[in-house]
Design an enzyme around this catalytic site. Sequence first.
Site, PDB file in Angstrom:
ATOM      1  CG  PHE A 145      -1.957  -1.070   1.170  1.00  0.00           C
ATOM      2  CD1 PHE A 145      -3.000  -1.017   0.269  1.00  0.00           C
ATOM      3  CD2 PHE A 145      -1.859  -2.161   2.004  1.00  0.00           C
ATOM      4  CE1 PHE A 145      -3.951  -2.023   0.214  1.00  0.00           C
ATOM      5  CE2 PHE A 145      -2.803  -3.178   1.962  1.00  0.00           C
ATOM      6  CZ  PHE A 145      -3.847  -3.109   1.059  1.00  0.00           C
ATOM      7  CE  LYS A 164       0.923   1.421   6.713  1.00  0.00           C
ATOM      8  NZ  LYS A 164      -0.213   0.476   6.950  1.00  0.00           N
ATOM      9  CG  ASP A 176      -2.573  -9.399   6.858  1.00  0.00           C
ATOM     10  OD1 ASP A 176      -2.265 -10.573   6.590  1.00  0.00           O
ATOM     11  OD2 ASP A 176      -1.972  -8.414   6.383  1.00  0.00           O
ATOM     12  CB  VAL A 228       7.194   2.461   5.982  1.00  0.00           C
ATOM     13  CG1 VAL A 228       7.268   2.843   7.451  1.00  0.00           C
ATOM     14  CG2 VAL A 228       5.909   1.701   5.695  1.00  0.00           C
TER      15      VAL A 228
END
Length: 678
Positions: A359, A376, A479, A362
């Site tokens: 996604f 992030k 997750d 970082v």
Amino acid sequence: MKSCFAVSLSLYFFFFKTFSTGRSPELLDYECPNTTLFTPNSTYQSNLNTLLSSLSSAATNNTDGFANATAGQNPPDQAYGLFLCRSDISTATCSDCVATGKRDIRQVCPDQRVSVIWYEKCMLRYSNKSIFSVMEVTPSFTLLNLWNISERARFRQALGKSIRDIAYRASGSASGKKFAEAEMKFTSSQTLYMMVQCTPDLMEWECNRCLLSAIDILEGKQGARTLTPSCNVRYELYPFYNVTTVRAPPPPPLTTSEGPLPPPLPPPVTTPEGKSNKFTMITIVIVVPTGGVMILIFLTCLLRRRGKVTYEVVKGKSVVGNASANELITMESLQFDLATIQAATNDFSHESKLGEGGFGEVFKGGLPNGQPIAVKRLSQSSRQGDDEFKNEVLLVAKLQYRNLVRLLGFCLEGDEKLLAYEFVPNKSLDYFLFGIAMMQISKKRGQLDWPLRYKIVSGIARRMLYLHEDSRLRIIHRDLNCSNILLDSEINPKISDFGMARIFGVDQTQANTYKIVGTFGYLSPEYAMHGQISAKSDVYSFGVLTLEIICGKKNSCFFQSDGGENLASYAWKHWRAGTPLEVLEPFISNAYSIDEVVRCLHIGLLGVQEDPADRPTMASIVLTLTSHSVKLSQPRQPAFFLQRSTERRLKEPESDESTSGSMPWSTNEMSVTEVYPR
């Protein structure tokens, strides 16, 4: 030295209370680190004496039960202090408690620049740095009732919900005292009394975070309390506070001989004689057309907005998608501007980069106050990044649990979607368990001896129990894997990455989805094959994770080396053969408990059973890890998967509807090896 003096001082107070008036404050604990000392007769000592006298004087006529003060001009020798009294005690009792604290704190911490002392009904602290409007949860002090509670699981669930409700009530208290209490009928003969309080100088979200951190340690005993420099939490099965003081009765209704008086009618609206009809006509002519226009504008805007998911900033408060400002976050201070994040990360420089996941990237950075952060930066091209951003902010900002990776803030500016977390120094669990460079593997694994591994397994279990049963929101993580377990400076596990998490209702046990998200090897069979989500889905992931911690082997490595066999089948074979210690990580020395290893292996195999009903709950897992007298059921054969068939299914095109009856999959929603804030 500290413990002996504390015991003797506590005994002194006990006998003094027993044989005197009973008003002497009861000492609970104190903390004075030896790293910050001042020399006798120094300027700081003089300022400290002045400060403590000021606080004691302020308490004599203080109706708020809180005050702060400073003494001195030059920063190195300035003294900052405050006191906090329980909101259910009188001004005289508060004054007496603070005066006692003024005397005792100099005796137990004679030459420390930073000290805090707790009594039954007040807290006093000072420092050589400003402590005003600063939330601190360390040092902390906890007292537990030695007696266990009957129906512990139900008690924990009831307590968890109720005490968090009053924590939120105290955080947003309109009175400004940031105090709340409540009673709850637990059984026909037992009533639970709860009380929480923050220092009033904290902002709402800081008070809430402090209280939730304090609540985290409650163990389900008959009573417990946690004290920190910024807040305190307590519950008992008896009334330990003055109920009549904290609950002012409503004023009685006015009555007559015929009963209560009805509420007064509003005063009549009068107009000059002869003008009332004219006034009414003018009102109708103006209001009706204007109202019609307003309705048309509203409907037009509604139709334009319908079906859109947007990011907005309304009066400094972010609104994500269809979530209201209050639902997302109520405090503007959690929102960073882009310039602050750019300065913190050196404009997202390559040197600041920690890693990159599905996604986005970082980065490591530092806030102006020196606090390290991990940022992030969600990819602008990732559609799933929008959903993850919403989940991260809505869940993590609301939970603010000390053993979850803490969200410090977020930024929505232009095309940027940024999340700022606390920086966790020891990286992730997979870094230590599965080193990439083979020459470094033995060194990394050697750092995780068995006691640390058992601590990590137990810690993860308690964190997951919080998400499933004890938090304000019931969370299914979806997750849970080694890369999403970060280790702090003391090797305590912190759970991260809530982008895929699901919120369940209080009474909800299962949900169905057509979008399967998660990580290979950790997905439960009912979730991977049928889209069925439940707390038992996380238990399956926890089982795989536990086996990896014991064996020091990644589940996916078996697919490549053992012809499709997975880690669960490998552990199962040794369990059935009576050789459970053969699966233990070979780098672990002989300093391990055979009972703990076998117990963890047993729990891991119970977690990866195919039928969700056969898997234990996180509550029973925590109980098993903390009590060696618990008897476990025998595990059944684990669920097995072959990666080849899974990979073929993942290559099928994604669709919202399936004509063949099979489950649609999306490779973009599977996080294979994600890198998150360390």
